[in-house]
Design a protein around this motif. Structure first.
Motif, PDB file in Angstrom:
ATOM      1  N   ARG A  13      12.451  -2.024 -20.419  1.00  0.00           N
ATOM      2  CA  ARG A  13      11.811  -1.441 -19.235  1.00  0.00           C
ATOM      3  C   ARG A  13      10.326  -1.776 -19.254  1.00  0.00           C
ATOM      4  O   ARG A  13       9.644  -1.542 -20.240  1.00  0.00           O
ATOM      5  CB  ARG A  13      12.017   0.071 -19.220  1.00  0.00           C
ATOM      6  N   SER A  14       9.841  -2.326 -18.150  1.00  0.00           N
ATOM      7  CA  SER A  14       8.414  -2.658 -18.028  1.00  0.00           C
ATOM      8  C   SER A  14       7.793  -1.707 -17.009  1.00  0.00           C
ATOM      9  O   SER A  14       7.359  -0.601 -17.369  1.00  0.00           O
ATOM     10  CB  SER A  14       8.233  -4.129 -17.635  1.00  0.00           C
ATOM     11  N   VAL A  15       7.753  -2.104 -15.751  1.00  0.00           N
ATOM     12  CA  VAL A  15       7.276  -1.201 -14.700  1.00  0.00           C
ATOM     13  C   VAL A  15       8.098   0.084 -14.748  1.00  0.00           C
ATOM     14  O   VAL A  15       9.330   0.042 -14.842  1.00  0.00           O
ATOM     15  CB  VAL A  15       7.400  -1.877 -13.321  1.00  0.00           C
ATOM     16  N   ASP A  17       3.079   0.350  -6.780  1.00  0.00           N
ATOM     17  CA  ASP A  17       3.452   0.835  -5.453  1.00  0.00           C
ATOM     18  C   ASP A  17       3.746  -0.333  -4.496  1.00  0.00           C
ATOM     19  O   ASP A  17       2.903  -1.214  -4.327  1.00  0.00           O
ATOM     20  CB  ASP A  17       2.285   1.675  -4.918  1.00  0.00           C
ATOM     21  N   PRO A  18       4.970  -0.405  -3.925  1.00  0.00           N
ATOM     22  CA  PRO A  18       6.014   0.606  -3.831  1.00  0.00           C
ATOM     23  C   PRO A  18       7.095   0.531  -4.902  1.00  0.00           C
ATOM     24  O   PRO A  18       8.133   1.192  -4.779  1.00  0.00           O
ATOM     25  CB  PRO A  18       6.632   0.293  -2.464  1.00  0.00           C
ATOM     26  N   PHE A  19       6.902  -0.267  -5.959  1.00  0.00           N
ATOM     27  CA  PHE A  19       7.919  -0.434  -6.992  1.00  0.00           C
ATOM     28  C   PHE A  19       7.787   0.668  -8.034  1.00  0.00           C
ATOM     29  O   PHE A  19       6.698   0.909  -8.569  1.00  0.00           O
ATOM     30  CB  PHE A  19       7.805  -1.818  -7.630  1.00  0.00           C
ATOM     31  N   LEU A  20       8.916   1.300  -8.329  1.00  0.00           N
ATOM     32  CA  LEU A  20       8.931   2.430  -9.250  1.00  0.00           C
ATOM     33  C   LEU A  20       9.344   2.034 -10.655  1.00  0.00           C
ATOM     34  O   LEU A  20       8.880   2.636 -11.632  1.00  0.00           O
ATOM     35  CB  LEU A  20       9.908   3.496  -8.735  1.00  0.00           C
ATOM     36  N   ASN A  31      10.505   2.443  -3.761  1.00  0.00           N
ATOM     37  CA  ASN A  31      10.276   3.722  -3.109  1.00  0.00           C
ATOM     38  C   ASN A  31      10.568   3.640  -1.603  1.00  0.00           C
ATOM     39  O   ASN A  31      10.581   2.553  -1.014  1.00  0.00           O
ATOM     40  CB  ASN A  31       8.830   4.171  -3.335  1.00  0.00           C
ATOM     41  N   LEU A  32      10.772   4.807  -1.002  1.00  0.00           N
ATOM     42  CA  LEU A  32      10.948   4.938   0.439  1.00  0.00           C
ATOM     43  C   LEU A  32       9.813   5.779   1.015  1.00  0.00           C
ATOM     44  O   LEU A  32       9.284   6.672   0.344  1.00  0.00           O
ATOM     45  CB  LEU A  32      12.277   5.625   0.762  1.00  0.00           C
ATOM     46  N   LEU A  33       9.473   5.521   2.272  1.00  0.00           N
ATOM     47  CA  LEU A  33       8.527   6.366   2.972  1.00  0.00           C
ATOM     48  C   LEU A  33       9.045   7.801   3.035  1.00  0.00           C
ATOM     49  O   LEU A  33      10.256   8.042   3.047  1.00  0.00           O
ATOM     50  CB  LEU A  33       8.314   5.852   4.396  1.00  0.00           C
ATOM     51  N   ALA A  34       8.112   8.753   3.110  1.00  0.00           N
ATOM     52  CA  ALA A  34       8.498  10.160   3.160  1.00  0.00           C
ATOM     53  C   ALA A  34       9.492  10.434   4.288  1.00  0.00           C
ATOM     54  O   ALA A  34      10.456  11.197   4.110  1.00  0.00           O
ATOM     55  CB  ALA A  34       7.247  11.030   3.320  1.00  0.00           C
TER      56      ALA A  34
END
Length: 285
Positions: A25-27, A36-39, A122-125
């Motif tokens: 696991r890196s990011v 952002d937007p990668f979690l 990620n997704l927008l709120a």
């Protein structure tokens, strides 16, 4: 045109997930190491079935997207709604968990190589509670093109410009505007690609090492490390006397608060508490 430089290096760490699948696991290895937007980005790779045979048994998600890209091997995806999908060598699955999904990804082989990646996006709120959906992408649906130097590029999401031609991947139209490229280069090669200036970007070499940046400011990036890029309109990548393979990922940053609890990614603690309550009460979806 401003060339991006290598701004931060995130070495991957050995860990395990699911039923005990060994991976790197890196990011996302901790909550301060996101792009952002990668979690999160996980790499799994082994010829030893003991490292992957337990797979990823049934587990929930809410509030983001998962992308599984298989280089080698065969997994079966199933969810609580009865959906099934095969993940085979060279294919991918783009899953929007949205308001909730309970699914599993289990190996369909007892020996041989299992290798690939899982990316969390990620997704927008205002998208986090939309219905779950899938896009199963077969290997022949991922466009590829030979590079002038003898290399190859595959486009999973977004588009790539090669020799004046634009190649579009099967994933388009998302608010994060993701770019997901898999690039292979022979020894002593150069690769250049435009990236939207306002987008976050990182590179992950999974075979060999590369050099990133303009000629007068090259920085090395070793295998199994995520290289976060500075702002700019283009990336320049070089390698020396060994072939390389790497992922190039970019996307529009959301710049929204993130509260994560395991497989739930929301914007507030109250939303996380609600996700946990919904899961316990069978109301996640």
């Amino acid at each position: 045109m401003k060339t991006r430089s290598l701004q931060q290096i995130i070495p991957s760490i050995a860990t395990s997930d699911g039923g005990g699948v060994k991976l790197r696991r890196s990011v996302g290895q901790n909550q301060s190491l996101r792009v952002d937007p990668f979690l999160m980005l996980d790499e799994f790779s082994s010829d030893n079935a003991d490292d992957y045979i337990a797979g990823f048994p049934s587990h929930p998600h809410r509030g983001f997207e998962t992308v599984t890209y298989m280089l080698d091997g065969h997994m079966l995806h199933e969810d609580h709604l009865g959906n099934q999908g095969d993940l085979k060598s060279g294919g991918a699955q783009w899953m929007t968990a949205g308001r909730g999904i309970i699914h599993s990804e289990m190996p369909q082989q007892e020996s041989g190589r299992m290798r690939g990646f899982q990316l969390w996006l990620n997704l927008l709120a205002n998208e986090k509670m939309k219905p779950a959906r899938y896009q199963d992408i077969q290997p022949d649906e991922i466009p590829s093109m030979a590079l002038p130097n003898g290399g190859e590029i595959k486009v999973i999401a977004g588009s790539a410009e090669i020799n004046g031609n634009t190649i579009y991947g099967p994933i388009q139209g998302l608010n994060t505007q993701p770019l997901f490229l898999d690039v292979r280069l022979p020894a002593h090669s150069h690769f250049s690609q435009p990236i939207a200036e306002a987008h976050s970007a990182f590179v992950y070499p999974y075979e060999g090492k590369i050099e990133i940046g303009a000629v007068d400011q090259l920085r090395k990036l070793e295998s199994h490390m995520a290289g976060v890029l500075s702002n700019g309109e283009r990336i320049e990548i070089r390698n020396t006397d060994q072939p390389v393979a790497f992922l190039l990922l970019a996307g529009r940053p959301l710049r929204e608060p993130i509260v994560q609890y395991g497989p739930f990614v929301m914007n507030t603690r109250e939303e996380i508490d609600q996700a946990l309550s919904d899961y316990r009460n069978g109301q996640l979806v």
